[in-house]
Design a protein around this motif. Sequence first.
Motif, PDB file in Angstrom:
ATOM      1  N   ARG A 172       0.826  -1.212   0.000  1.00 19.15           N
ATOM      2  CA  ARG A 172       0.000   0.000   0.000  1.00 19.15           C
ATOM      3  C   ARG A 172       0.859   1.260   0.000  1.00 19.15           C
ATOM      4  O   ARG A 172       0.516   2.261  -0.645  1.00 19.15           O
ATOM      5  CB  ARG A 172      -0.921  -0.010   1.217  1.00 19.15           C
ATOM      6  N   GLU A 173       1.952   1.202   0.727  1.00 18.49           N
ATOM      7  CA  GLU A 173       2.869   2.345   0.764  1.00 18.49           C
ATOM      8  C   GLU A 173       3.462   2.605  -0.614  1.00 18.49           C
ATOM      9  O   GLU A 173       3.535   3.747  -1.082  1.00 18.49           O
ATOM     10  CB  GLU A 173       3.967   2.056   1.790  1.00 18.49           C
ATOM     11  N   GLN A 174       3.890   1.548  -1.290  1.00 12.48           N
ATOM     12  CA  GLN A 174       4.455   1.686  -2.630  1.00 12.48           C
ATOM     13  C   GLN A 174       3.388   2.119  -3.628  1.00 12.48           C
ATOM     14  O   GLN A 174       3.673   2.857  -4.572  1.00 12.48           O
ATOM     15  CB  GLN A 174       5.097   0.358  -3.049  1.00 12.48           C
ATOM     16  N   TRP A 175       2.171   1.651  -3.424  1.00  8.81           N
ATOM     17  CA  TRP A 175       1.050   2.076  -4.270  1.00  8.81           C
ATOM     18  C   TRP A 175       0.887   3.594  -4.197  1.00  8.81           C
ATOM     19  O   TRP A 175       0.770   4.272  -5.226  1.00  8.81           O
ATOM     20  CB  TRP A 175      -0.202   1.356  -3.784  1.00  8.81           C
ATOM     21  N   GLN A 176       0.888   4.133  -2.963  1.00 10.28           N
ATOM     22  CA  GLN A 176       0.753   5.574  -2.782  1.00 10.28           C
ATOM     23  C   GLN A 176       1.904   6.343  -3.424  1.00 10.28           C
ATOM     24  O   GLN A 176       1.737   7.484  -3.859  1.00 10.28           O
ATOM     25  CB  GLN A 176       0.679   5.911  -1.288  1.00 10.28           C
ATOM     26  N   GLN A 177       3.059   5.718  -3.516  1.00  8.04           N
ATOM     27  CA  GLN A 177       4.233   6.351  -4.123  1.00  8.04           C
ATOM     28  C   GLN A 177       4.258   6.186  -5.640  1.00  8.04           C
ATOM     29  O   GLN A 177       5.190   6.654  -6.296  1.00  8.04           O
ATOM     30  CB  GLN A 177       5.508   5.758  -3.519  1.00  8.04           C
ATOM     31  N   TYR A 180       3.673   0.872  -8.849  1.00  4.89           N
ATOM     32  CA  TYR A 180       2.580  -0.088  -8.900  1.00  4.89           C
ATOM     33  C   TYR A 180       3.046  -1.531  -9.048  1.00  4.89           C
ATOM     34  O   TYR A 180       2.491  -2.430  -8.420  1.00  4.89           O
ATOM     35  CB  TYR A 180       1.623   0.291 -10.029  1.00  4.89           C
ATOM     36  N   ASP A 210      -6.999  -5.658  -2.746  1.00  3.03           N
ATOM     37  CA  ASP A 210      -6.037  -4.622  -3.129  1.00  3.03           C
ATOM     38  C   ASP A 210      -5.428  -4.918  -4.499  1.00  3.03           C
ATOM     39  O   ASP A 210      -5.219  -4.003  -5.307  1.00  3.03           O
ATOM     40  CB  ASP A 210      -4.933  -4.517  -2.076  1.00  3.03           C
ATOM     41  N   TYR A 217      -3.917   0.449 -12.421  1.00  5.46           N
ATOM     42  CA  TYR A 217      -2.685   1.233 -12.310  1.00  5.46           C
ATOM     43  C   TYR A 217      -1.505   0.459 -12.900  1.00  5.46           C
ATOM     44  O   TYR A 217      -0.631   1.040 -13.558  1.00  5.46           O
ATOM     45  CB  TYR A 217      -2.397   1.566 -10.848  1.00  5.46           C
TER      46      TYR A 217
END
Length: 430
Positions: A172-177, A180, A210, A217
């Motif tokens: 999730r952290e990498q997703w926000q960054q 993908y 998720d 993305y």
Amino acid sequence: MRIPLDYYRILGLPIQATAEQLRQAHRDRALQLPRREYSDAAIASRKKLLDEAYAVLSNPEQRKTYDSGFLAKTYELVPGAEASPAEPLPLEAPRDAGADPHTPNIEIQDDQFIGALLILQDLGEYELVLKLGRPYLTNGSASVKGGQFGEPNIVFSDIVLTVALACLELGREQWQQGQYENASEALETGQQLLLREGLFAGVRGEIQNDLYKLRPYRVLELLALPEQHTEERYRGMQLLQEMLQERDGIDGTGDDQSGLNIDDFLRFIQQLRGYLTAAEQQVLFEQEAQRPSAVATYLAVYALLARGFAERQPVLVRRAKLLLMRLSNRQDVHLEQAVCALFLGQTEEASHALELSQEFGPIAFIREHSQGSPDLLPGLCLYAERWLQDEVFPHFRDLSRQQASLRDYFARSPGAVLPGRVTQRTWCRQ
């Protein structure tokens, strides 16, 4: 066992914290229980570390002694010492896991290990949780089964859960960054671990949800790569095909669990078109048009016309013309049919299609630029070139800078003949 934690971090406070802040932090952290899937033993282990940190820091004398050692670890460096390169993840579970001689750390009992993992998880140290926990799930699992960490099956399940949740949160952290594919890799690692061990179906479902929502993305990220990244772009096309299959097509009503409604998905398709070549779009949308799908049919017409014109292949224009016949009963496609007929040199058919069109804006443009001519062909020629240049070519990664020239098209296209009067009249107006 030494763990890279210190009492201040355990309570989430700076070294300057007051006694009141210590009390409040200890109370808050104790009330913030871990997820319900954790065992009572894991929760107790975590609380034991919180209580230990508070007991030391709330005692002025003990805190003073602790602070002196804490500051020494933080600021005193061995003369001439250099940072050593990162080492590969150990296969055996280390007794001083993650400890660095110049990083504050504490000695914990074996039965506090899972509690330390939970606290690191609370602090967002997901990569450190993976580094410490994963060895116990492979060769190091023998240490867990020995019983010194607690009841083996319970401890093992708690470590599996903590590592899986670290993968979830890291993803999730990498997703926000915007990373993908990295996010997908982290999520899939956690999912595979849970599948392998047959544990925590609820967490597994959370990870899968998720992954479903991450899929659009990933598609955009992979298809945006340069064309030489064939393997990655192929994976992006596979993910897109999976989504289309689950949705029953571009304008279908199926659920791919991405959270995108029909309008959102159409915008998604419009966005990814700019990452696909004309050939890729032709294959994709011709296949989707067979469902049948009106949207896919229209997009296939665009791809066939763009590629047919750019590559001087009238056979592709003929295929576009046939697809337009499928749409003619439901929508006004006479203007597109006129363009197809023009590209095939069928001027009478093009003129007839223009008479039937209800696209008043384009028709007005065509009439304005055909003044003085016995037909609308000069205006249609100019309209077709501008339409290709402004509305069609920009949606293909390989044609976005392509120039639309009817003169070149007819001069180089086998089987397409430019009528004489168009040759004489159209370009003298441009």
